[in-house]
Design a protein around this motif. Structure first.
Motif, PDB file in Angstrom:
ATOM      1  N   UNK A 208       0.840  -1.207   0.000  1.00  0.00           N
ATOM      2  CA  UNK A 208       0.000   0.000   0.000  1.00  0.00           C
ATOM      3  C   UNK A 208       0.873   1.254   0.000  1.00  0.00           C
ATOM      4  N   UNK A 209       0.448   2.252  -0.760  1.00  0.00           N
ATOM      5  CA  UNK A 209       1.150   3.536  -0.866  1.00  0.00           C
ATOM      6  C   UNK A 209       0.242   4.644  -0.343  1.00  0.00           C
ATOM      7  N   UNK A 210       0.819   5.562   0.420  1.00  0.00           N
ATOM      8  CA  UNK A 210       0.045   6.643   1.016  1.00  0.00           C
ATOM      9  C   UNK A 210       0.545   7.977   0.471  1.00  0.00           C
ATOM     10  N   UNK A 211      -0.343   8.727  -0.166  1.00  0.00           N
ATOM     11  CA  UNK A 211      -0.038  10.073  -0.617  1.00  0.00           C
ATOM     12  C   UNK A 211      -0.768  11.088   0.230  1.00  0.00           C
ATOM     13  N   UNK A 212      -1.043  12.242  -0.348  1.00  0.00           N
ATOM     14  CA  UNK A 212      -1.715  13.300   0.408  1.00  0.00           C
ATOM     15  C   UNK A 212      -2.626  14.077  -0.523  1.00  0.00           C
ATOM     16  N   UNK A 213      -3.766  14.493   0.001  1.00  0.00           N
ATOM     17  CA  UNK A 213      -4.661  15.359  -0.763  1.00  0.00           C
ATOM     18  C   UNK A 213      -3.904  16.605  -1.226  1.00  0.00           C
ATOM     19  N   UNK A 214      -4.183  17.036  -2.418  1.00  0.00           N
ATOM     20  CA  UNK A 214      -3.571  18.209  -3.055  1.00  0.00           C
ATOM     21  C   UNK A 214      -2.092  18.011  -3.362  1.00  0.00           C
ATOM     22  N   UNK A 215      -1.582  16.796  -3.168  1.00  0.00           N
ATOM     23  CA  UNK A 215      -0.196  16.538  -3.518  1.00  0.00           C
ATOM     24  C   UNK A 215      -0.019  16.432  -5.021  1.00  0.00           C
ATOM     25  N   UNK A 216       1.161  16.813  -5.493  1.00  0.00           N
ATOM     26  CA  UNK A 216       1.500  16.658  -6.916  1.00  0.00           C
ATOM     27  C   UNK A 216       2.788  15.863  -7.021  1.00  0.00           C
ATOM     28  N   UNK A 217       2.707  14.748  -7.722  1.00  0.00           N
ATOM     29  CA  UNK A 217       3.869  13.871  -7.881  1.00  0.00           C
ATOM     30  C   UNK A 217       4.042  13.458  -9.339  1.00  0.00           C
ATOM     31  N   UNK A 218       3.845  14.422 -10.244  1.00  0.00           N
ATOM     32  CA  UNK A 218       4.009  14.129 -11.654  1.00  0.00           C
ATOM     33  C   UNK A 218       2.749  13.575 -12.270  1.00  0.00           C
ATOM     34  N   UNK A 219       2.892  13.106 -13.514  1.00  0.00           N
ATOM     35  CA  UNK A 219       1.704  12.779 -14.308  1.00  0.00           C
ATOM     36  C   UNK A 219       1.662  11.334 -14.779  1.00  0.00           C
ATOM     37  N   UNK A 220       2.559  10.483 -14.314  1.00  0.00           N
ATOM     38  CA  UNK A 220       2.462   9.067 -14.657  1.00  0.00           C
ATOM     39  C   UNK A 220       1.503   8.370 -13.694  1.00  0.00           C
ATOM     40  N   UNK A 221       1.186   7.106 -13.964  1.00  0.00           N
ATOM     41  CA  UNK A 221       0.106   6.469 -13.212  1.00  0.00           C
ATOM     42  C   UNK A 221       0.401   6.371 -11.721  1.00  0.00           C
ATOM     43  N   UNK A 222       1.643   6.056 -11.356  1.00  0.00           N
ATOM     44  CA  UNK A 222       1.962   6.021  -9.939  1.00  0.00           C
ATOM     45  C   UNK A 222       1.829   7.390  -9.300  1.00  0.00           C
ATOM     46  N   UNK A 223       2.355   8.404  -9.994  1.00  0.00           N
ATOM     47  CA  UNK A 223       2.343   9.752  -9.452  1.00  0.00           C
ATOM     48  C   UNK A 223       0.955  10.326  -9.274  1.00  0.00           C
ATOM     49  N   UNK A 224       0.072  10.107 -10.249  1.00  0.00           N
ATOM     50  CA  UNK A 224      -1.271  10.655 -10.090  1.00  0.00           C
ATOM     51  C   UNK A 224      -2.094   9.808  -9.119  1.00  0.00           C
ATOM     52  N   UNK A 225      -1.705   8.555  -8.908  1.00  0.00           N
ATOM     53  CA  UNK A 225      -2.401   7.723  -7.931  1.00  0.00           C
ATOM     54  C   UNK A 225      -2.127   8.201  -6.511  1.00  0.00           C
ATOM     55  N   UNK A 226      -0.869   8.456  -6.187  1.00  0.00           N
ATOM     56  CA  UNK A 226      -0.546   8.963  -4.851  1.00  0.00           C
ATOM     57  C   UNK A 226      -0.771  10.466  -4.764  1.00  0.00           C
TER      58      UNK A 226
END
Length: 426
Positions: free
Chosen positions: A124-142
């Motif tokens: 499991x991967x945890x990101x954050x609301x309003x976070x930006x991590x690029x535009x590939x599938x992993x990045x937009x998922x987190x």
């Protein structure tokens, strides 16, 4: 065109044909003061001689070398320089070609690390609301910017999100770290309780959320996040694509906050934006976990055709040398008080509902036009460009992140120009 209102642009194109130091030149010969370091990346200013020369020399000497099963000296030289610059404990480098690829690399390394250690249940991967991590599938998922996600289906499974830290009611017009909101890091404990720590591989956050509009972490927030991730054996990934290479007045945000992650994602300022390149730094513990089995076996099945490209490495080395010679990795700390004072002088101007700043990055948040979100800030962007200033907008937020070579007079010029723009828009 990426992230562009294409129909509007093609009716009235904004064409840049040259750049030098702090200014762009437009097709009609106007000078545009760069208030955004290009796209958060041209930290040393434009067309710097050492970088230009290094690119030409490298292209003539060794233009390309295969990245698989082969190497070249500058890739290793650059890795050593990056490790020396990074916070202690980040000892190894994986090369990419962008921030988006750096994020994908970091996420894959996190998943693979737990698997080679016998904890393959940590997926499991945890990101954050309003976070930006690029535009590939992993990045937009987190990532947590809705407009970047909603068109692309279900994305990756097994992703959860921390709440964002932006609180206009309690923290509006903060100068530096907002005082309220450290407790939001404790939401990670709730997520751990929901999913169990044994299923969570990593948490990824921007130390300062940039592309969503410069959201600055509350005092103590990142330190608390580090405590919780360590407690539960979860890797902490800092996305320093924007905050890296001097933006906060330190080499990295990890230095500024005194928090060392397990993995650090960089790009943009690594080559001063001149040539696409990214670098992911990992701890020795992560690196060493893969160094098992037969010596002739590939340890990690990941990489890119252009990983550690010779010309990109030459550009990066020249960029780091430019930063060193001119003290640019710490110059933001010297300018930060002046930048903050100038920026906060916009309080009380039309439509301004918040101003926030840290290092040499800041944001002016505008009250949206009812029923027409983003329109007011976009109007400010157009007016600014017409007046000779490049600013960046996201939603109804104006972001400023000028090259680190900016002078005090140019800070004043940029802010006064923005003041005039704010008074001219509806």
């Amino acid at each position: 065109m990426p992230f562009t209102a294409n129909r509007q642009f093609k009716k009235a194109p904004r064409m840049l044909v040259g750049a030098k130091d702090m200014h762009y030149t437009t097709a009609d010969g106007r000078q545009i003061l760069d208030g955004t370091a290009g796209l958060w990346c041209v930290n040393a200013g434009h067309a710097r001689p050492r970088i230009v020369e290094a690119i030409g020399n490298q292209a003539a000497e060794l233009d390309y070398a295969p990245a698989f099963q082969m190497g070249h000296p500058k890739a290793f030289e650059l890795a050593s320089r990056l490790v020396d610059l990074a916070p202690e404990g980040l000892d190894h480098v994986l090369y990419t070609n962008s921030g988006s690829e750096s994020v994908e690399t970091a996420l894959k390394v996190a998943l693979a690390y737990h698997r080679v250690r016998g904890e393959g249940s940590r997926t499991r991967l945890i990101g954050r609301e309003r976070g930006y991590h690029g535009v590939n599938f992993g990045g937009i998922s987190v990532g947590g910017i809705v407009t970047n996600r909603k068109m692309f289906g279900t994305l990756l499974a097994g992703v959860d999100h921390l709440p964002h830290t932006h609180n206009l009611q309690k923290n509006a017009f903060s100068n530096g770290l907002p005082p309220h909101g450290m407790e939001l890091a404790d939401e990670l404990e709730r997520i751990v309780a929901l999913h169990d720590a044994s299923t969570i591989a990593a948490v990824i956050v921007e130390p300062v959320a940039g592309s969503t509009g410069v959201l600055i972490p509350p005092a103590g927030y990142l330190q608390r996040l580090r405590e919780i991730t360590k407690k539960h054996g979860i890797l902490l990934i800092f996305d320093e694509v924007i905050t890296g290479y001097g933006r906060l007045g330190t080499p990295f945000a990890a230095d500024y906050f005194g928090v060392t992650p397990d993995i650090m994602v960089t790009a943009k300022g690594l080559t001063n934006g001149v040539i696409p390149m990214g670098a992911v730094l990992v701890s020795a513990e992560i690196h060493d976990a893969f160094m098992a089995g037969p010596e002739n076996a590939i340890e990690l099945f990941h990489g890119y055709t252009y990983s550690g490209n010779p010309i990109a490495c030459a550009a990066a080395l020249a960029t780091l040398e430019t930063y060193r010679e001119e003290g640019l990795l710490t110059r933001g700390a010297e300018l930060a008080p002046y930048f903050a004072e100038a920026l906060h002088s916009l309080r009380g101007e039309p439509h301004v509902i918040d101003i926030r700043n840290i290092g040499l990055v800041g944001a002016v948040e505008l009250e949206p036009i009812a029923g027409s979100p983003t329109k007011r800030a976009f109007s400010a962007f157009i007016k600014a460009f017409e007046s000779g200033y490049l600013i960046r907008t996201t939603g109804d937020i104006i972001a400023l992140s000028p090259p680190l070579i900016i002078s005090r007079d140019q800070i004043e010029e940029l802010v006064d120009g923005l003041r005039t723009v704010l008074r001219s828009i509806e």
